[in-house]
Design an enzyme around this catalytic site. Structure first.
Site, mmCIF file in Angstrom:
data_model
loop_
_atom_site.group_PDB
_atom_site.id
_atom_site.type_symbol
_atom_site.label_atom_id
_atom_site.label_comp_id
_atom_site.label_asym_id
_atom_site.label_seq_id
_atom_site.Cartn_x
_atom_site.Cartn_y
_atom_site.Cartn_z
ATOM 1 N N GLN A 137 0.930 -1.235 0.002
ATOM 2 C CA GLN A 137 0.058 -0.015 -0.135
ATOM 3 C C GLN A 137 0.755 1.371 0.000
ATOM 4 O OE1 GLN A 137 -1.527 -1.019 3.945
ATOM 5 N NE2 GLN A 137 -1.449 1.270 4.366
ATOM 6 N N CYS A 143 -5.111 0.719 3.779
ATOM 7 C CA CYS A 143 -5.202 -0.887 4.035
ATOM 8 C C CYS A 143 -6.647 -1.424 3.942
ATOM 9 C CB CYS A 143 -4.726 -1.103 5.614
ATOM 10 S SG CYS A 143 -5.637 -0.102 6.708
ATOM 11 N N HIS A 281 -5.889 -0.535 11.607
ATOM 12 C CA HIS A 281 -5.510 -1.461 10.359
ATOM 13 C C HIS A 281 -6.370 -2.407 10.214
ATOM 14 C CE1 HIS A 281 -2.365 -2.382 7.548
ATOM 15 N NE2 HIS A 281 -2.000 -3.621 8.317
ATOM 16 N N ASN A 302 -0.895 -9.232 5.087
ATOM 17 C CA ASN A 302 -0.571 -7.824 5.097
ATOM 18 C C ASN A 302 -0.294 -7.237 3.855
ATOM 19 O OD1 ASN A 302 -0.618 -5.353 6.559
ATOM 20 N ND2 ASN A 302 1.415 -5.656 7.565
#
Length: 335
Positions: A137, A143, A281, A302
């Site tokens: 990102q 996110c 997040h 992630n």
């Protein structure tokens, strides 16, 4: 008396030499860090500032890893592309403050595990090819878009047998502001992304590439890569229900609390009861398992590139009273 003074002087010289040696090592590591991560700074002042931040972070990492080596911690820290950032800069660049009082309107179903559903001891959706490569990102609090897209891409592979890569930038640009609650690079919710996709669809990554910034909406229905028919929420805070959903439905979009130690995570099971700050997040849970040292964990995809954590992944503590609120805001799309 003279002998005692000499011993003291030798001890002092040795202490100074040790300090100088350690500083020299840190200086050399900083030079390697700049080369590896292609860092260049505007002026000498910023160079020295980043060097000091790097040293402070490296000291924290080294202290933590001593405790890890002694068996006092279940995860290891390491130098990565964020090591020249302060915790505040890291949060501003990568994380966002999510309003946990948001009502999550638009949910079609609450996932209710069936007694017939199989819940194996472990699962990793990467082994079946259902998880796309790690994305990045970059310095943008998007996110939430990567979390929604990651779950949707996997759902398409599992249910349709199609490998697709979808556009996070489409969501950053087009689901920003009314009637959605997303704020582009300043944060948002995967459920709002799913709401947008349910109404419009989402373009492919190749037709609408990622820019890591807020831009004007360029959605084109001719390049739609995926649509959804509904949105499912997992019962909030229920880790058993989340495990069942992951095992029987596929990778799940989740939002949770990432504390400052996330910045330096390298490997192991991230067990950190201190992560109690507001939601900031969103990621994708693609599996779960048990580690002989760190015990039960969630396998999490992630969006900070392959060089962070375990090749872009982190194993987070599971069955620890919903640690970091990882099971509080879990959703997936129906296609």
């Amino acid at each position: 008396m003279k002998a005692a003074i000499c011993i003291l002087l030798f001890a002092l010289v040795g202490y100074i030499q040790a300090r100088i040696t350690y500083d020299d090592v840190l200086d050399a590591e900083f030079e390697l860090f700049k080369v590896e991560h292609k860092r260049s700074y505007d002026n000498e002042y910023e160079e020295q500032l980043r060097l000091q931040i790097f040293k402070d972070n490296k000291n924290l990492i080294d202290r933590h890893n001593k405790r890890y080596a002694a068996g006092e911690k279940t995860y290891k820290m390491g130098v990565n592309k964020f090591t020249d950032l302060t915790p505040e800069e890291f949060k501003i660049s990568l994380l966002s403050s999510l309003n946990s009082n948001h009502s999550l309107e638009g949910i079609d179903y609450i996932y209710n595990p069936s007694a017939k559903d199989s819940v194996p001891k472990s699962i990793d959706w990467r082994t079946s090819g259902a998880v796309n490569p790690i994305k990045d990102q970059n310095p943008c609090g998007s996110c939430w878009a990567f979390s929604a897209v990651g779950s949707l891409e996997s759902q398409y592979f599992i249910n349709e047998g199609r490998k697709i890569s979808l556009s996070e930038q489409n969501l950053v640009d087009c689901s920003r502001g009314y009637p959605y609650y997303n704020r582009g690079c300043s944060g948002g919710w995967p459920i709002e992304a799913f709401q947008y996709i349910r109404y419009y669809g989402i373009d492919t990554e190749s037709s609408y590439p990622y820019e890591a910034r807020d831009d004007y909406c360029r959605y084109n229905r001719n390049y739609i890569g995926a649509k959804i028919s509904g949105i499912v929420q997992i019962e909030s805070g229920n880790e058993d229900a989340l495990a069942s959903a992951v095992a029987n439905k596929g990778p799940i979009s989740v939002c949770f609390t990432a504390d400052s130690n996330f910045q330096h995570y390298r490997s192991g099971v991230f067990n950190d009861p201190s992560c109690s700050q507001p939601m900031n997040h969103c990621v994708v849970v693609i599996g779960y398992g048990t580690d002989p040292v760190g015990e039960d964990y969630w396998l999490v995809r992630n969006s900070w590139g392959e060089n962070w954590g375990e090749n872009g992944y982190i194993r987070m503590a599971r069955n620890r009273n919903n640690q970091c609120s990882i099971a509080s805001f879990a959703t997936y799309p129906l296609i």
